[in-house]
Design a protein around this motif. Sequence first.
Motif, mmCIF file in Angstrom:
data_model
loop_
_atom_site.group_PDB
_atom_site.id
_atom_site.type_symbol
_atom_site.label_atom_id
_atom_site.label_comp_id
_atom_site.label_asym_id
_atom_site.label_seq_id
_atom_site.Cartn_x
_atom_site.Cartn_y
_atom_site.Cartn_z
ATOM 1 N N GLU A 149 0.856 -1.195 0.027
ATOM 2 C CA GLU A 149 -0.067 0.107 -0.050
ATOM 3 C C GLU A 149 0.827 1.432 0.006
ATOM 4 O O GLU A 149 1.943 1.164 0.376
ATOM 5 N N LYS A 150 0.173 2.370 -0.207
ATOM 6 C CA LYS A 150 0.881 3.596 -0.446
ATOM 7 C C LYS A 150 -0.261 4.713 -0.031
ATOM 8 O O LYS A 150 -1.281 4.810 -0.760
ATOM 9 N N THR A 151 0.355 5.539 0.711
ATOM 10 C CA THR A 151 -0.511 6.632 0.967
ATOM 11 C C THR A 151 -0.216 7.944 0.412
ATOM 12 O O THR A 151 1.135 8.344 0.596
ATOM 13 N N LEU A 152 -1.052 8.572 -0.169
ATOM 14 C CA LEU A 152 -0.629 9.952 -0.963
ATOM 15 C C LEU A 152 -1.700 11.109 -0.341
ATOM 16 O O LEU A 152 -2.571 10.850 0.182
ATOM 17 N N THR A 153 -1.169 12.215 -0.522
ATOM 18 C CA THR A 153 -2.001 13.330 -0.220
ATOM 19 C C THR A 153 -2.334 13.993 -1.474
ATOM 20 O O THR A 153 -1.805 14.337 -2.236
ATOM 21 N N ILE A 154 -3.964 14.100 -1.414
ATOM 22 C CA ILE A 154 -4.661 14.572 -2.879
ATOM 23 C C ILE A 154 -5.625 15.616 -2.137
ATOM 24 O O ILE A 154 -6.370 15.179 -1.461
ATOM 25 N N ASP A 155 -5.460 16.656 -2.618
ATOM 26 C CA ASP A 155 -6.160 17.831 -2.444
ATOM 27 C C ASP A 155 -6.396 18.000 -0.862
ATOM 28 O O ASP A 155 -7.522 18.108 -0.370
ATOM 29 N N TRP A 164 -17.079 9.491 -3.767
ATOM 30 C CA TRP A 164 -15.657 9.545 -3.449
ATOM 31 C C TRP A 164 -14.668 10.695 -4.232
ATOM 32 O O TRP A 164 -14.655 11.560 -3.617
ATOM 33 N N LEU A 165 -15.110 10.725 -5.531
ATOM 34 C CA LEU A 165 -14.333 11.651 -6.443
ATOM 35 C C LEU A 165 -14.892 13.131 -6.133
ATOM 36 O O LEU A 165 -14.112 14.111 -6.218
ATOM 37 N N ASP A 166 -16.099 13.198 -5.761
ATOM 38 C CA ASP A 166 -16.651 14.508 -5.492
ATOM 39 C C ASP A 166 -15.853 15.197 -4.222
ATOM 40 O O ASP A 166 -16.318 16.496 -4.094
ATOM 41 N N GLN A 167 -15.394 14.166 -3.336
ATOM 42 C CA GLN A 167 -14.559 14.934 -2.435
ATOM 43 C C GLN A 167 -13.617 15.711 -2.576
ATOM 44 O O GLN A 167 -13.150 16.522 -1.877
ATOM 45 N N PHE A 168 -13.066 15.776 -3.904
ATOM 46 C CA PHE A 168 -12.039 16.365 -4.114
ATOM 47 C C PHE A 168 -12.066 17.370 -5.138
ATOM 48 O O PHE A 168 -12.663 17.429 -6.186
ATOM 49 N N GLU A 169 -11.532 18.716 -4.943
ATOM 50 C CA GLU A 169 -11.642 19.641 -5.727
ATOM 51 C C GLU A 169 -10.644 19.393 -6.944
ATOM 52 O O GLU A 169 -11.093 19.995 -8.064
ATOM 53 N N GLU A 170 -9.583 18.902 -6.613
ATOM 54 C CA GLU A 170 -8.512 18.606 -7.578
ATOM 55 C C GLU A 170 -8.167 17.006 -7.354
ATOM 56 O O GLU A 170 -7.877 16.486 -6.256
ATOM 57 N N PHE A 171 -7.923 16.572 -8.342
ATOM 58 C CA PHE A 171 -7.750 15.107 -8.643
ATOM 59 C C PHE A 171 -6.630 15.028 -9.827
ATOM 60 O O PHE A 171 -7.095 14.312 -10.551
ATOM 61 N N PRO A 172 -5.345 15.307 -9.507
ATOM 62 C CA PRO A 172 -4.320 15.377 -10.625
ATOM 63 C C PRO A 172 -3.859 13.966 -11.052
ATOM 64 O O PRO A 172 -2.671 13.365 -10.636
ATOM 65 N N LEU A 173 -4.673 13.221 -11.932
ATOM 66 C CA LEU A 173 -4.245 11.962 -12.456
ATOM 67 C C LEU A 173 -2.822 11.793 -12.860
ATOM 68 O O LEU A 173 -2.165 10.646 -12.526
ATOM 69 N N MET A 174 -2.296 12.585 -13.618
ATOM 70 C CA MET A 174 -1.220 12.659 -14.053
ATOM 71 C C MET A 174 -0.058 12.673 -12.917
ATOM 72 O O MET A 174 1.138 12.127 -13.199
ATOM 73 N N ASP A 175 -0.441 12.969 -11.671
ATOM 74 C CA ASP A 175 0.568 13.065 -10.671
ATOM 75 C C ASP A 175 0.286 11.927 -9.765
ATOM 76 O O ASP A 175 1.361 11.139 -9.139
ATOM 77 N N ILE A 176 -0.909 11.441 -9.701
ATOM 78 C CA ILE A 176 -1.255 10.168 -8.737
ATOM 79 C C ILE A 176 -0.954 8.950 -9.614
ATOM 80 O O ILE A 176 -0.241 8.136 -8.803
ATOM 81 N N PHE A 177 -1.203 8.759 -10.743
ATOM 82 C CA PHE A 177 -1.136 7.221 -11.451
ATOM 83 C C PHE A 177 0.395 6.809 -11.233
ATOM 84 O O PHE A 177 0.428 5.823 -10.930
ATOM 85 N N ASP A 182 3.411 0.967 -9.096
ATOM 86 C CA ASP A 182 4.180 -0.146 -8.468
ATOM 87 C C ASP A 182 3.159 -1.052 -7.924
ATOM 88 O O ASP A 182 3.345 -2.310 -7.989
ATOM 89 N N LEU A 183 2.177 -0.506 -7.246
ATOM 90 C CA LEU A 183 0.999 -1.487 -6.592
ATOM 91 C C LEU A 183 0.402 -2.170 -7.582
ATOM 92 O O LEU A 183 0.273 -3.537 -7.448
ATOM 93 N N ILE A 184 0.186 -1.580 -8.658
ATOM 94 C CA ILE A 184 -0.791 -2.375 -9.911
ATOM 95 C C ILE A 184 0.219 -3.453 -10.446
ATOM 96 O O ILE A 184 -0.254 -4.597 -10.667
ATOM 97 N N MET A 185 1.695 -3.234 -10.943
ATOM 98 C CA MET A 185 2.625 -4.231 -10.959
ATOM 99 C C MET A 185 2.651 -5.207 -10.445
ATOM 100 O O MET A 185 2.842 -6.532 -10.837
ATOM 101 N N LYS A 186 2.648 -5.081 -8.922
ATOM 102 C CA LYS A 186 2.565 -6.343 -8.217
ATOM 103 C C LYS A 186 1.847 -7.363 -8.121
ATOM 104 O O LYS A 186 1.764 -8.567 -8.246
ATOM 105 N N ASN A 187 0.484 -6.860 -9.049
ATOM 106 C CA ASN A 187 -0.552 -7.691 -8.897
ATOM 107 C C ASN A 187 -0.222 -8.719 -10.309
ATOM 108 O O ASN A 187 -1.092 -9.606 -10.638
#
Length: 121
Positions: free
Chosen positions: A2-8, A91-104, A109-114
């Motif tokens: 797992e990984k924790t990120l700060t989003i908005d 869930w997405l409505d909770q965010f004013e900003e959701f920068p996909l290009m920064d988040i994804f 690496d989490l996806i690749m583990k699967n």
Amino acid sequence: MEKTLTIDGKQVTFKTTAATPLRYKAQFGHDFFADLTKLIPLSKINLKDVDEADTEQVQELFRLMDFDLFYNILWSMAKTADKSIPEPLEWLDQFEEFPLMDIFPQVQDLIMKNLQTTKKK
């Protein structure tokens, strides 16, 4: 994993387990791994080489991207980490900003583990 990120300004934890692909299919009605293959053309593009001033290059990048797919994968990973998160739109409505290009890129690496094998060469 797992990984924790700060989003908005909010802490969001993303996690993958063996159940993540099943959760994705139950929610969105699509096979997780089949949908991931849709991202392969994007892996051939180095985002650092994309010149924002080059309209044609940016249009090609956006043509290849399926934004719903990104949001769906991220929601599935967040839901795996925190069962209390609401349905995807809420869930997405909770965010004013959701920068996909920064988040994804930070959760790839989490996806690749699967996808990885434990088989030794």
